[in-house]
Design an enzyme around this catalytic site. Structure first.
Site, PDB file in Angstrom:
ATOM      1  N   THR A  23       0.854  -1.178   0.000  1.00 55.92           N
ATOM      2  CA  THR A  23       0.000   0.000   0.000  1.00 55.92           C
ATOM      3  C   THR A  23       0.891   1.230   0.000  1.00 55.92           C
ATOM      4  OG1 THR A  23      -2.009   0.997   0.925  1.00 55.92           O
ATOM      5  CG2 THR A  23      -0.367   0.242   2.511  1.00 55.92           C
ATOM      6  N   CYS A  29      -2.649   7.545   8.106  1.00 52.62           N
ATOM      7  CA  CYS A  29      -3.260   6.215   8.028  1.00 52.62           C
ATOM      8  C   CYS A  29      -2.305   5.177   8.607  1.00 52.62           C
ATOM      9  CB  CYS A  29      -3.545   5.846   6.577  1.00 52.62           C
ATOM     10  SG  CYS A  29      -4.742   6.907   5.754  1.00 52.62           S
ATOM     11  N   HIS A  46      -5.396  -0.954   5.207  1.00 49.86           N
ATOM     12  CA  HIS A  46      -4.987   0.450   5.123  1.00 49.86           C
ATOM     13  C   HIS A  46      -6.150   1.264   5.693  1.00 49.86           C
ATOM     14  CE1 HIS A  46      -3.097   3.872   2.545  1.00 49.86           C
ATOM     15  NE2 HIS A  46      -3.841   4.398   3.495  1.00 49.86           N
TER      16      HIS A  46
END
Length: 161
Positions: A23, A29, A46
């Site tokens: 990711t 995040c 994620h």
């Protein structure tokens, strides 16, 4: 030959060795990587926000650490992982911008990382390693076969946890 599967923002995916998961752009995040070391089934979440209970009628469970981890583990078990063997690694949770006020609202990254730690404890999933905080974004690649979690950041040396 193995594939590297892309996980988007507010997304999760699972795979089995020899495939891996990646990711991009983990700022505030968090990327929570989970695997069963015996079956080599792994998953990557994620998550953008810590707590799904703040929204009514939430339709994007992957956006939140709590509901996203529940779904990730559910999918992994359905694919053949054993719940009692699961282990995790964590990356992201940065504070990307400096603010005058030191409000909890601007500490989303810190709150995300803490929510992940808390949820993993509640699920009895051992957190083996983490690379969280500070003020820079990360791109990650997770390999369920070995459990290696590669972390890349602009201007920083690549590291594996």
């Amino acid at each position: 030959m193995s594939n590297i599967i892309k996980v988007g923002m507010a997304d999760l995916k699972i795979c089995k060795s020899p495939d891996g998961l990646t990711t991009l752009g983990l700022g505030s995040c968090v990327g929570v990587a989970v695997r069963d070391p015996v079956t080599k089934i792994g998953g990557l979440l994620h998550a953008m926000l810590p707590d799904s209970t703040v929204l009514r009628n939430n339709t994007c469970i992957e956006k939140f650490v709590d509901s996203g981890l529940d779904e990730l583990v559910r999918q992994m078990i359905k694919a053949g992982a054993n719940r009692s063997r699961l282990e995790a690694k964590l990356a992201g949770g940065a504070q990307m911008f400096a603010f005058q006020r030191n409000s909890d609202l601007v500490k989303v990254g810190e709150r995300n990382a803490e929510a992940a730690r808390k949820k993993l404890r509640a699920m009895h999933i051992k957190l083996l390693a983490e690379d969280t905080g500070l003020n820079y974004g990360r791109t990650v690649i997770y390999y369920p076969e070995t459990g290696v979690y590669v972390i890349k950041a602009v201007g920083k040396p690549e590291k594996s946890i």
